[in-house]
Design an enzyme around this catalytic site. Structure first.
Site, PDB file in Angstrom:
ATOM      1  N   SER A  30      65.541  20.535  46.122  1.00 60.35           N
ATOM      2  CA  SER A  30      66.392  21.768  45.326  1.00 60.35           C
ATOM      3  C   SER A  30      67.406  21.327  44.564  1.00 60.35           C
ATOM      4  O   SER A  30      68.068  20.205  44.863  1.00 60.35           O
ATOM      5  CB  SER A  30      67.108  22.710  46.420  1.00 60.35           C
ATOM      6  OG  SER A  30      66.115  23.336  47.161  1.00 60.35           O
ATOM      7  N   GLU A  90      72.987  20.100  43.799  1.00 64.88           N
ATOM      8  CA  GLU A  90      72.770  19.607  45.079  1.00 64.88           C
ATOM      9  C   GLU A  90      72.389  17.725  44.663  1.00 64.88           C
ATOM     10  O   GLU A  90      72.760  17.134  45.470  1.00 64.88           O
ATOM     11  CB  GLU A  90      71.676  20.143  45.707  1.00 64.88           C
ATOM     12  CG  GLU A  90      71.212  19.616  47.175  1.00 64.88           C
ATOM     13  CD  GLU A  90      70.520  20.548  47.735  1.00 64.88           C
ATOM     14  OE1 GLU A  90      70.428  21.814  47.699  1.00 64.88           O
ATOM     15  OE2 GLU A  90      69.818  19.773  48.752  1.00 64.88           O
TER      16      GLU A  90
HETATM   17  C1  LIG Z   1      59.871  17.915  48.222  1.00 67.33           C
HETATM   18  C2  LIG Z   1      60.979  17.924  48.549  1.00 67.33           C
HETATM   19  C3  LIG Z   1      61.633  18.659  49.538  1.00 67.33           C
HETATM   20  C4  LIG Z   1      62.806  18.589  49.884  1.00 67.33           C
HETATM   21  N1  LIG Z   1      63.341  19.823  50.947  1.00 67.33           N
HETATM   22  C5  LIG Z   1      64.433  19.844  51.187  1.00 67.33           C
HETATM   23  C6  LIG Z   1      64.915  20.931  52.332  1.00 67.33           C
HETATM   24  O1  LIG Z   1      64.074  21.653  52.583  1.00 67.33           O
HETATM   25  N2  LIG Z   1      66.315  20.825  52.764  1.00 67.33           N
HETATM   26  C7  LIG Z   1      66.984  19.757  52.307  1.00 67.33           C
HETATM   27  O2  LIG Z   1      68.283  19.789  52.811  1.00 67.33           O
HETATM   28  N3  LIG Z   1      66.619  18.859  51.495  1.00 67.33           N
HETATM   29  C8  LIG Z   1      65.241  18.780  50.930  1.00 67.33           C
HETATM   30  N4  LIG Z   1      64.933  17.790  49.960  1.00 67.33           N
HETATM   31  C9  LIG Z   1      66.152  16.595  49.576  1.00 67.33           C
HETATM   32  C10 LIG Z   1      65.949  15.563  50.267  1.00 67.33           C
HETATM   33  O3  LIG Z   1      64.659  15.129  51.034  1.00 67.33           O
HETATM   34  C11 LIG Z   1      67.155  15.614  51.672  1.00 67.33           C
HETATM   35  O4  LIG Z   1      68.281  15.851  51.052  1.00 67.33           O
HETATM   36  C12 LIG Z   1      67.344  14.249  52.177  1.00 67.33           C
HETATM   37  O5  LIG Z   1      67.640  14.181  53.364  1.00 67.33           O
HETATM   38  C13 LIG Z   1      67.868  13.156  51.491  1.00 67.33           C
HETATM   39  O6  LIG Z   1      67.928  11.921  52.260  1.00 67.33           O
HETATM   40  P1  LIG Z   1      67.450  10.557  51.396  1.00 67.33           P
HETATM   41  O7  LIG Z   1      67.443   9.430  52.393  1.00 67.33           O
HETATM   42  O8  LIG Z   1      66.372  10.599  50.365  1.00 67.33           O
HETATM   43  O9  LIG Z   1      68.690  10.292  50.502  1.00 67.33           O
HETATM   44  P2  LIG Z   1      68.931   9.689  49.127  1.00 67.33           P
HETATM   45  O10 LIG Z   1      68.285  10.497  48.111  1.00 67.33           O
HETATM   46  O11 LIG Z   1      68.392   8.226  49.206  1.00 67.33           O
HETATM   47  O12 LIG Z   1      70.355   9.711  48.795  1.00 67.33           O
HETATM   48  C14 LIG Z   1      71.020  10.919  48.681  1.00 67.33           C
HETATM   49  C15 LIG Z   1      72.599  10.609  48.782  1.00 67.33           C
HETATM   50  O13 LIG Z   1      72.818  10.151  50.110  1.00 67.33           O
HETATM   51  C16 LIG Z   1      73.346   8.892  50.111  1.00 67.33           C
HETATM   52  N5  LIG Z   1      72.916   8.368  51.241  1.00 67.33           N
HETATM   53  C17 LIG Z   1      71.812   7.974  51.509  1.00 67.33           C
HETATM   54  N6  LIG Z   1      71.603   7.417  53.046  1.00 67.33           N
HETATM   55  C18 LIG Z   1      73.188   7.157  53.035  1.00 67.33           C
HETATM   56  C19 LIG Z   1      73.695   6.766  54.236  1.00 67.33           C
HETATM   57  N7  LIG Z   1      72.854   5.980  55.510  1.00 67.33           N
HETATM   58  N8  LIG Z   1      75.357   7.049  54.449  1.00 67.33           N
HETATM   59  C20 LIG Z   1      75.696   7.413  53.520  1.00 67.33           C
HETATM   60  N9  LIG Z   1      75.282   7.719  52.434  1.00 67.33           N
HETATM   61  C21 LIG Z   1      73.974   7.787  52.282  1.00 67.33           C
HETATM   62  C22 LIG Z   1      73.066   8.357  48.716  1.00 67.33           C
HETATM   63  O14 LIG Z   1      74.218   7.272  48.489  1.00 67.33           O
HETATM   64  C23 LIG Z   1      73.057   9.421  47.952  1.00 67.33           C
HETATM   65  O15 LIG Z   1      74.442   9.803  47.231  1.00 67.33           O
HETATM   66  C24 LIG Z   1      63.792  17.633  49.457  1.00 67.33           C
HETATM   67  C25 LIG Z   1      63.264  16.730  48.701  1.00 67.33           C
HETATM   68  C26 LIG Z   1      62.016  16.707  48.355  1.00 67.33           C
HETATM   69  C27 LIG Z   1      61.455  15.723  47.143  1.00 67.33           C
END
Ligand SMILES: Cc1cc2nc3c(=O)[nH]c(=O)nc-3n(C[C@H](O)[C@H](O)[C@H](O)COP(=O)(O)OP(=O)(O)OC[C@H]3O[C@@H](n4cnc5c(N)ncnc54)[C@H](O)[C@@H]3O)c2cc1C
Length: 320
Positions: A224, A316
């Site tokens: 999103s 977001e």
């Molecule tokens: C197809 C698809 C569907 C999705 N559906 C949802 C959904 O239903 N609900 C939802 O909430 N999200 C959804 N997302 C978004 C995403 O998957 C989530 O928000 C996920 O939790 C992000 O985690 P990440 O490890 O990929 O973070 P990243 O993308 O790697 O990082 C995001 C942010 O978090 C910070 N970060 C990462 N790890 C840490 C850590 N250990 N400590 C401190 N900061 C950190 C990074 O610095 C960055 O600022 C979706 C994404 C996609 C592509």
């Protein structure tokens, strides 16, 4: 030519890389080069690498699964640390997972142990750390719901500390970790309830199937784009023109996808980036999208939604 700082750092960190293409580490498949790049497999090495970055005045960025990120086409002129700490422990109803454990792994662990409370996360990419950072949520449930405590690294003091769920100050898609970039989530403890494994499996599959039908999963995206807005619309003209608003008012949340659709941006494309026809709150990369294309779409949606609904959309996706 490799610079002196790189050569010096490399002596302490043989696995340090230079000039790594970040698009390969994001689900959006967008992003330029990281000047330095390091994969941290342990908390000890994470502390070591941050200490060295601080000594050399190199800005750092922590990367989880890269699934909620838009990285600039110019990349990042600092050190990107991909957190790959991946241990976990299950003790009766309690699960402790490192920040680098994928949400899909966490969902599987919960399922294998006949525990409930995490099936809503099935199909969400990314890491547990990233989910806590942004209080990931779906189907009315949130990562913070069954959380007990979080262990984190304070980048300023380089000390490992613990906070309770309450101290994490979770709100809609927000937490202290999002507000304070000096706090890196290291691990999380969840307290879950026993359930029926067949029912849990059924819920997991239902959520995955829902995503397959309702999300544009065949194109790269970062989930999103905008946070749904917690508000009520009282303008009579708007309520008459958009009758669905009454229902959203009763819930207290207006979905961003609805707003984007109603301002006519569903399917709108700039360069290689496009508001999905399947779910308007997703921007998809149709092939060669640039970060600039995505940013232009974000700006356009904010402007139109403000003009028509007087709502300020909050982005977001995290932008680097
Ligand atoms: C197809 C698809 C569907 C999705 N559906 C949802 C959904 O239903 N609900 C939802 O909430 N999200 C959804 N997302 C978004 C995403 O998957 C989530 O928000 C996920 O939790 C992000 O985690 P990440 O490890 O990929 O973070 P990243 O993308 O790697 O990082 C995001 C942010 O978090 C910070 N970060 C990462 N790890 C840490 C850590 N250990 N400590 C401190 N900061 C950190 C990074 O610095 C960055 O600022 C979706 C994404 C996609 C592509």
């Amino acid at each position: 030519m490799k610079d002196d700082i790189y050569n010096n750092l490399k002596l302490d960190l043989p696995e340090l890389k230079e000039g790594v293409l970040l698009k390969d580490y994001t689900t959006f498949k967008i992003g330029g080069l990281a000047k330095y790049f390091f994969i941290a497999h342990s908390k000890e090495i994470l502390i070591k690498v941050i200490k060295l970055a601080k000594t050399n005045k190199i800005p750092i960025f922590v990367l989880g699964g890269g699934s909620n990120l838009l990285i600039s086409d110019k990349g990042f002129k600092g050190l990107v640390i991909k957190l790959k700490v991946k241990s976990y422990k299950v003790n009766k109803n309690k699960i402790v997972v490192d920040a680098g454990v994928g949400l899909s792994k966490l969902v599987n662990l919960v399922l294998e142990n006949s525990l409930t409370g995490m099936d809503w996360a099935a199909g969400i990419p990314g890491s547990t750390g990233g989910a806590i950072y942004g209080n990931a949520q779906a189907f009315g449930e949130k990562i913070s719901d069954n959380l007990m405590e979080v262990e984190y690294l304070d980048v300023k003091s380089l000390k490992i500390k613990k906070v309770s769920k309450k101290q994490c100050k979770f709100t809609l898609k927000n937490s202290i970790f999002k507000k304070n970039k000096n706090l890196i989530v290291l691990s999380a403890t969840f307290d879950l309830k026993k359930g029926n494994i067949n029912e849990i499996r059924k819920n997991v599959l239902e959520h995955i199937n829902y995503r397959k039908k309702n999300h544009p999963i065949n194109f790269p995206s970062a989930g999103s784009v905008f946070v749904n807005t917690e508000t009520k619309i009282t303008n009579k003209k708007l309520l008459a023109k958009f009758p669905e608003l009454k229902y959203f008012n009763s819930k207290g949340v207006i979905p961003s996808g609805y707003l984007i659709e109603k301002v006519g941006l569903s399917g709108k494309q700039i360069g290689g980036a496009k508001f999905s026809d399947v779910h308007a709150n997703f921007i998809v990369n149709t092939g060669n999208a640039k970060a600039q294309d995505v940013l232009k779409l974000i700006k356009l949606a904010k402007k139109k939604v403000k003009k028509i609904f007087n709502i300020n959309l909050e982005t977001e996706i995290q932008i680097l």
